[in-house]
Structures are given as C-alpha cells and as structure tokens.
Design an enzyme around this catalytic site. Sequence first.
Site, PDB file in Angstrom:
ATOM      1  N   ARG A 106       0.864  -1.188   0.000  1.00 50.09           N
ATOM      2  CA  ARG A 106       0.000   0.000   0.000  1.00 50.09           C
ATOM      3  C   ARG A 106       0.894   1.230   0.000  1.00 50.09           C
ATOM      4  NH1 ARG A 106      -5.028   2.114   3.603  1.00 50.09           N
ATOM      5  NH2 ARG A 106      -5.977   0.616   2.206  1.00 50.09           N
ATOM      6  N   HIS A 133      -7.470   0.757  -6.240  1.00 50.21           N
ATOM      7  CA  HIS A 133      -7.672   0.032  -4.971  1.00 50.21           C
ATOM      8  C   HIS A 133      -8.459  -1.252  -5.295  1.00 50.21           C
ATOM      9  CE1 HIS A 133      -7.801  -0.751  -0.830  1.00 50.21           C
ATOM     10  NE2 HIS A 133      -8.682   0.125  -0.407  1.00 50.21           N
ATOM     11  N   GLN A 136     -10.453  -3.559  -2.770  1.00 49.12           N
ATOM     12  CA  GLN A 136     -11.685  -2.924  -2.279  1.00 49.12           C
ATOM     13  C   GLN A 136     -12.856  -3.222  -3.221  1.00 49.12           C
ATOM     14  OE1 GLN A 136     -12.189  -0.773   0.631  1.00 49.12           O
ATOM     15  NE2 GLN A 136     -14.295  -1.191   0.046  1.00 49.12           N
ATOM     16  N   ASP A 229     -16.687   8.412  -1.367  1.00 52.52           N
ATOM     17  CA  ASP A 229     -15.388   8.241  -0.684  1.00 52.52           C
ATOM     18  C   ASP A 229     -14.996   9.621  -0.144  1.00 52.52           C
ATOM     19  OD1 ASP A 229     -12.845   7.369   0.105  1.00 52.52           O
ATOM     20  OD2 ASP A 229     -11.992   7.428  -1.915  1.00 52.52           O
ATOM     21  N   CYS A 270     -16.057   2.943   0.928  1.00 53.73           N
ATOM     22  CA  CYS A 270     -14.920   2.064   1.263  1.00 53.73           C
ATOM     23  C   CYS A 270     -14.485   2.225   2.718  1.00 53.73           C
ATOM     24  CB  CYS A 270     -13.760   2.338   0.312  1.00 53.73           C
ATOM     25  SG  CYS A 270     -13.304   4.085   0.223  1.00 53.73           S
ATOM     26  N   ARG A 315     -13.939  -7.288   2.968  1.00 49.78           N
ATOM     27  CA  ARG A 315     -12.524  -7.050   2.609  1.00 49.78           C
ATOM     28  C   ARG A 315     -11.692  -8.281   2.971  1.00 49.78           C
ATOM     29  NH1 ARG A 315     -10.244  -2.311   2.299  1.00 49.78           N
ATOM     30  NH2 ARG A 315      -8.773  -3.485   1.054  1.00 49.78           N
TER      31      ARG A 315
HETATM   32  N1  NVA Z   1      -9.413   7.509  -1.629  1.00 52.08           N
HETATM   33  C1  NVA Z   1      -9.078   7.063  -0.292  1.00 52.08           C
HETATM   34  C2  NVA Z   1      -9.412   5.621  -0.129  1.00 52.08           C
HETATM   35  C3  NVA Z   1      -9.175   5.070   1.261  1.00 52.08           C
HETATM   36  C4  NVA Z   1      -9.528   3.618   1.396  1.00 52.08           C
HETATM   37  C5  NVA Z   1      -7.601   7.315  -0.051  1.00 52.08           C
HETATM   38  O1  NVA Z   1      -6.786   7.024  -0.936  1.00 52.08           O
HETATM   39  O2  NVA Z   1      -7.273   7.833   1.017  1.00 52.08           O
HETATM   40  N1   CP Z   2     -11.080   0.863   2.803  1.00 51.71           N
HETATM   41  C1   CP Z   2      -9.799   0.780   3.192  1.00 51.71           C
HETATM   42  O1   CP Z   2      -8.902   0.506   2.415  1.00 51.71           O
HETATM   43  O2   CP Z   2      -9.610   1.030   4.514  1.00 51.71           O
HETATM   44  P1   CP Z   2      -8.203   1.172   5.250  1.00 51.71           P
HETATM   45  O3   CP Z   2      -7.579   2.455   4.779  1.00 51.71           O
HETATM   46  O4   CP Z   2      -8.553   1.204   6.723  1.00 51.71           O
HETATM   47  O5   CP Z   2      -7.358  -0.015   4.908  1.00 51.71           O
END
Ligand code: NVA
Ligand code: CP
Length: 332
Positions: A106, A133, A136, A229, A270, A315
């Site tokens: 990540r 992602h 997700q 989101d 998400c 998830r």
């Molecule tokens: N768009 C958000 C998704 C988090 C799961 C981010 O990248 O922070």
């Molecule tokens: N939805 C998601 O990816 O959550 P986290 O950032 O907590 O992993």
Amino acid sequence: MNLQGKSFLKLLDFTPEEIQYLIDLAIKLKSEKKQGVPHRLCEGKNVALIFEKTSTRTRCAFEVAAADLGMHPVYLDPQGSQIGKKESIKDTARVLGGMFDGIEYRGYGQEIVEELAAFSGVPVWNGLTNEFHPTQILADFMTIKEIFGGIKGKKLVYMGDARYNMGNSLMVGAAKTGMHFVACAPKKYFPNAALVHDCLKIAKETGATLEFTEDVDKAVKGADVIYTDVWVSMGEPDGVWAERINDLTPYRVTAKVMEKAGGNCKFMHCLPSFHDLKTTVGKEIYDKFGIDCMEVTDEVFESDKSVVFLEAENRMHTIKAVMAATLAGASL
Ligand code: NVA
Ligand code: CP
C-alpha cells in the site's frame, strides 16, 4: 481457472471470468469461515505486508486472512523499514522476494507496485495506490452480489472525487462486470480520459454502460448503489481542503439524494468516512469550515440503506480469496 503465481495489481489485468471467480471464491471462503470449516490452503507460507500509508481494514484483512490460510504475515509500517528512503523498490523487491511467498503493498504511485511485482519473483497484491484500490472493488462487488443476487446490469453511481483510486477502480470493475456506472461530480473530477477510453472498449464487450455527469438528480435516478469516498485522499496536501469542500458539497450523499434514487438503493463507502464530528480530522474541518459532515450525512451513514460494515467485513474474505488463488491456485 488457475491464478497461481499471478500478481493482483489492478483489475485491468483480469478477465471478467477471473474477477467473478475471485468473488465466488470469497463467498465460498466466507461460508466456510462462518461454519467453522478450516481452510489452511497456504500452510507454512510467509507474506510481507508493506504499508507506506496508514490502514485499518486492509491491514487487518491481510493479517486475519493470512492466519486463516495458515500463513505468517510480517507487517512493515510506514516508518520502520528502509523502503524508499535507503533502499530502492527494485532492491527491496529482490530482498523480500527471497524471504516471502507473497508481498502486499500500500502506498503511492501504481508504478511502485508494478515494479515490486516485476522484480520480486513472487505474487504482489495492491493494497491501495493513488490510482487503484482493486481489493476494495472485489469486496464491494461481493457485497452487491450478496445483496442483489448479481452484479451485471446494476446501476452504481459514484459521487465525489471520481479521478482517484476509488473512482478509477470502480469504473474499471463496472466495465469488466457489465454494470451501469455513473461518475457524478464536477467535470474536473471525472476519471482521466485515457482510462475512460480503455474502459469504454471493455464495456463494448461486456455490455457495461459508462456515464459521466454533473447532474445529481439525473445520475441517481434508479440507482441500485450510491457510492462515495473521502474528498481528500491519503497523501494529498491539506491545502486542497477548501477547494474540495467548495466543489464537492453539492455531491454529498444526503437522505434526499437516497430518496431520489428509489426504494431499494443501498449506500456504500470504502471507509473510513467523515460523517460526524467523532474524528480529529472531522473536528478540525468543522472548526475551520463549519461543516459537521463531508461526503455523506450521518443520517445516511447510519440508515438501514447503508451496507458499509458488510463491505468492510468482505474485505477480509476477498483478500483471502486473492491470496489463496495466487499462492495456492485455490479452486471453487
Ligand atoms: N481515496 C481514499 C481511499 C481510502 C480507502 C484514499 O486514498 O485515502
Ligand atoms: N477501505 C480501506 O482501504 O480502509 P483502510 O484504509 O482502513 O485499509
């Protein structure tokens, strides 16, 4: 269907049948887990979990899924390793590839996770990049399948910043699975033209429809799912808040928006979500801009239309399916 040895970097790399198979495998593993049937399909393997950005769901999903599959996960946090600072991604890939059977990443650019996959020699899984992602989306579509009995032909409306990881990935997933996808946002937040072009090509084969509109009423009419989101994603500068609040407030998911969609419409997100003042960031934004919620109202978030916690649970089941398929060639 055999995905053994393959990385899971973005949905564009997978056929509609492979995506369907991963969702069905997750449904099978979920049912086994609920019945207490063990599935230690990857007994004795080790996986590295690299997190250059923070996480609750993705990290926990990988750790619990790894344990359920009989594996040992090692978590590398955003500060505690040499990655990127003292050691290149290419070198890191070769080091970790020699010790682990699979690697989750990540972080920032999609090119980083692609480079890890190119040089590690083991399956690499994308746990979120700026662009995509994909794990997700598997959880979201599994949730849609559980609720509606199928995915093809369902209308999913994404409201908000549709040009970042969630908007992009939902559009690709929808194109691959034959959904009716609508990005509803000011024009500058539509997904980038090259990705839209690729998705339109895919849609021609799957029967998917892709729409892009600034008009909320038109977008949400007859929607099966309204998805949103956060307005500012991890890694973006604090300086963009004022502009995002100004641009995206008309695209907040409210009770009125849900009502316009129609009776059976579900709300998805998400997570994490700014729907109240119970977070540090939520309070800071309230103090600065005077708003008590952002992308969704607390009323919608807490309503019986909201399926966000089912998505969150899924998830784990979908990430488990990805690891079982790519490490052990698990079958249905
Ligand atoms: N768009 C958000 C998704 C988090 C799961 C981010 O990248 O922070
Ligand atoms: N939805 C998601 O990816 O959550 P986290 O950032 O907590 O992993």
